[in-house]
Design an enzyme around this catalytic site. Sequence first.
Site, PDB file in Angstrom:
ATOM      1  N   ILE A  38      -1.067   2.508  49.769  1.00 55.41           N
ATOM      2  CA  ILE A  38      -1.315   2.427  51.215  1.00 55.41           C
ATOM      3  C   ILE A  38      -0.183   1.704  51.935  1.00 55.41           C
ATOM      4  O   ILE A  38       0.121   2.000  53.091  1.00 55.41           O
ATOM      5  CB  ILE A  38      -2.684   1.749  51.490  1.00 55.41           C
ATOM      6  CG1 ILE A  38      -3.065   1.836  52.959  1.00 55.41           C
ATOM      7  CG2 ILE A  38      -2.691   0.314  51.017  1.00 55.41           C
ATOM      8  CD1 ILE A  38      -4.479   1.345  53.257  1.00 55.41           C
ATOM      9  N   ASP A  75      -3.503   6.593  51.611  1.00 59.59           N
ATOM     10  CA  ASP A  75      -4.680   5.739  51.464  1.00 59.59           C
ATOM     11  C   ASP A  75      -5.677   6.482  50.578  1.00 59.59           C
ATOM     12  O   ASP A  75      -6.047   7.627  50.886  1.00 59.59           O
ATOM     13  CB  ASP A  75      -5.253   5.505  52.879  1.00 59.59           C
ATOM     14  CG  ASP A  75      -6.401   4.515  52.906  1.00 59.59           C
ATOM     15  OD1 ASP A  75      -7.077   4.348  51.873  1.00 59.59           O
ATOM     16  OD2 ASP A  75      -6.626   3.937  53.984  1.00 59.59           O
ATOM     17  N   TYR A 171     -17.483  -5.896  45.586  1.00 58.87           N
ATOM     18  CA  TYR A 171     -16.481  -5.720  44.521  1.00 58.87           C
ATOM     19  C   TYR A 171     -17.187  -5.438  43.193  1.00 58.87           C
ATOM     20  O   TYR A 171     -16.840  -4.495  42.465  1.00 58.87           O
ATOM     21  CB  TYR A 171     -15.614  -6.984  44.411  1.00 58.87           C
ATOM     22  CG  TYR A 171     -14.430  -6.848  43.471  1.00 58.87           C
ATOM     23  CD1 TYR A 171     -13.187  -6.416  43.949  1.00 58.87           C
ATOM     24  CD2 TYR A 171     -14.539  -7.134  42.111  1.00 58.87           C
ATOM     25  CE1 TYR A 171     -12.096  -6.290  43.094  1.00 58.87           C
ATOM     26  CE2 TYR A 171     -13.457  -7.007  41.255  1.00 58.87           C
ATOM     27  CZ  TYR A 171     -12.240  -6.583  41.752  1.00 58.87           C
ATOM     28  OH  TYR A 171     -11.155  -6.447  40.900  1.00 58.87           O
TER      29      TYR A 171
HETATM   30  N1  NAD Z   1      -5.641  -9.057  39.765  1.00 61.27           N
HETATM   31  C1  NAD Z   1      -6.781  -9.232  39.165  1.00 61.27           C
HETATM   32  O1  NAD Z   1      -7.179 -10.364  38.867  1.00 61.27           O
HETATM   33  C2  NAD Z   1      -7.647  -8.047  38.784  1.00 61.27           C
HETATM   34  C3  NAD Z   1      -8.631  -8.210  37.805  1.00 61.27           C
HETATM   35  C4  NAD Z   1      -9.408  -7.114  37.426  1.00 61.27           C
HETATM   36  C5  NAD Z   1      -9.199  -5.889  38.030  1.00 61.27           C
HETATM   37  N2  NAD Z   1      -8.240  -5.776  38.995  1.00 61.27           N
HETATM   38  C6  NAD Z   1      -8.040  -4.451  39.581  1.00 61.27           C
HETATM   39  O2  NAD Z   1      -6.745  -4.006  39.241  1.00 61.27           O
HETATM   40  C7  NAD Z   1      -6.290  -3.068  40.223  1.00 61.27           C
HETATM   41  C8  NAD Z   1      -4.867  -3.396  40.627  1.00 61.27           C
HETATM   42  O3  NAD Z   1      -4.846  -4.621  41.328  1.00 61.27           O
HETATM   43  P1  NAD Z   1      -3.636  -5.668  41.230  1.00 61.27           P
HETATM   44  O4  NAD Z   1      -4.133  -6.825  40.461  1.00 61.27           O
HETATM   45  O5  NAD Z   1      -2.425  -4.985  40.760  1.00 61.27           O
HETATM   46  O6  NAD Z   1      -3.505  -6.129  42.778  1.00 61.27           O
HETATM   47  P2  NAD Z   1      -2.353  -5.836  43.857  1.00 61.27           P
HETATM   48  O7  NAD Z   1      -2.932  -6.240  45.175  1.00 61.27           O
HETATM   49  O8  NAD Z   1      -1.086  -6.456  43.446  1.00 61.27           O
HETATM   50  O9  NAD Z   1      -2.155  -4.250  43.773  1.00 61.27           O
HETATM   51  C9  NAD Z   1      -3.094  -3.343  44.281  1.00 61.27           C
HETATM   52  C10 NAD Z   1      -2.325  -2.209  44.944  1.00 61.27           C
HETATM   53  O10 NAD Z   1      -3.277  -1.254  45.438  1.00 61.27           O
HETATM   54  C11 NAD Z   1      -2.870  -0.874  46.742  1.00 61.27           C
HETATM   55  N3  NAD Z   1      -4.002  -0.408  47.544  1.00 61.27           N
HETATM   56  C12 NAD Z   1      -5.023  -1.150  48.029  1.00 61.27           C
HETATM   57  N4  NAD Z   1      -5.823  -0.397  48.771  1.00 61.27           N
HETATM   58  C13 NAD Z   1      -5.315   0.853  48.774  1.00 61.27           C
HETATM   59  C14 NAD Z   1      -5.703   2.075  49.372  1.00 61.27           C
HETATM   60  N5  NAD Z   1      -6.785   2.146  50.171  1.00 61.27           N
HETATM   61  N6  NAD Z   1      -4.962   3.176  49.135  1.00 61.27           N
HETATM   62  C15 NAD Z   1      -3.853   3.119  48.353  1.00 61.27           C
HETATM   63  N7  NAD Z   1      -3.423   1.979  47.783  1.00 61.27           N
HETATM   64  C16 NAD Z   1      -4.147   0.865  47.986  1.00 61.27           C
HETATM   65  C17 NAD Z   1      -2.272  -2.151  47.316  1.00 61.27           C
HETATM   66  O11 NAD Z   1      -1.466  -1.879  48.450  1.00 61.27           O
HETATM   67  C18 NAD Z   1      -1.514  -2.711  46.139  1.00 61.27           C
HETATM   68  O12 NAD Z   1      -0.192  -2.242  46.069  1.00 61.27           O
HETATM   69  C19 NAD Z   1      -7.322  -3.108  41.333  1.00 61.27           C
HETATM   70  O13 NAD Z   1      -8.207  -2.015  41.206  1.00 61.27           O
HETATM   71  C20 NAD Z   1      -8.053  -4.414  41.093  1.00 61.27           C
HETATM   72  O14 NAD Z   1      -9.361  -4.411  41.632  1.00 61.27           O
HETATM   73  C21 NAD Z   1      -7.456  -6.814  39.372  1.00 61.27           C
END
Ligand code: NAD
Length: 272
Positions: A38, A75, A171
């Site tokens: 996004i 998105d 979440y």
């Molecule tokens: N970081 C943690 O502690 C953690 C733990 C368990 C699971 N997760 C999951 O891992 C995944 C990746 O997260 P991350 O840790 O890399 O965080 P992050 O925020 O660094 O990366 C998430 C990415 O998803 C993109 N994004 C968000 N909404 C969007 C949309 N509507 N359309 C397109 N892109 C979108 C963001 O712009 C970002 O680049 C997520 O699904 C998150 O819920 C994260």
Amino acid sequence: MGKLDGKVAFITGAARGQGRSHALRLAEEGADIIAVDICAQIESVQYPMSTSADLDQTVSEVEKLGRRIVASQSDVRDYPALQKAFDEGTAALGPASIVVANAGIGAGGKGMDPDQEWEDVVAVNMSGVWNTGRVAIPSLLKHDNGGSIILTSSTGGLIGVGIPTAGFLGYTAAKHGVIGLMRSWANYLAPHMIRVNSVAPTAVRTPMAADGDLAAIMERNPALANSLTNAMPVDLVEPLDVSNAVLWLASDESRYVTGTVVPVDAGMLNKR
Ligand SMILES: NC(=O)c1ccc[n+]([C@@H]2O[C@H](COP(=O)([O-])OP(=O)(O)OC[C@H]3O[C@@H](n4cnc5c(N)ncnc54)[C@H](O)[C@@H]3O)[C@@H](O)[C@H]2O)c1
């Protein structure tokens, strides 16, 4: 020879964090990448989200590995836009056989309207995963050459964390929903040799966790510390730890693994 030579992977949320790490790890093993993100802020999210510069960096790092990448700002909540991004990517790179539905947002926390927090986190983290599958699955079926779909859930997709804000409840509900989607698609797609699995990370060192307020929440609610801390003495795992699990699920090394959740959780789930 790479484990994914000649394959194309469609990855959402690929501008930074785990999504970028997945793009690089799969590219290192020979895959070309269709990347979407996004690259904009969603108002109820309390930490800064990605920018177009982040997505540019993913592009340049994949290209440095000698792989091709088609990236677009889309998105995952916008089904027609996501379909366009997928179609343009496959037109340029060839059919995708790997799908990584990774895009997600954290659990609100800005103290906004609870309805908005709930709506945003469920729309991105669950409906966005459904959209990712439904844009890609018809193409995988049409090419009739198998495939691997990996849906990013969370330890919060397998346990109730117990934080009663709209954002955290949304979440947790969304990440449980992702596992339901994964199980249903796995059954539907198994006869076509398309596998569907989830990864369930504990807290990962990305801007989502680093800028989130987990530490503050634990300080305010010491009783939650047990459900939020890992068995192994690490606060966070690294994006690469999750990418290695994604790579295994994407590769033929896991060719008869489907319908499962792979926790990358430093023992967190078992410890409870
Ligand atoms: N970081 C943690 O502690 C953690 C733990 C368990 C699971 N997760 C999951 O891992 C995944 C990746 O997260 P991350 O840790 O890399 O965080 P992050 O925020 O660094 O990366 C998430 C990415 O998803 C993109 N994004 C968000 N909404 C969007 C949309 N509507 N359309 C397109 N892109 C979108 C963001 O712009 C970002 O680049 C997520 O699904 C998150 O819920 C994260």
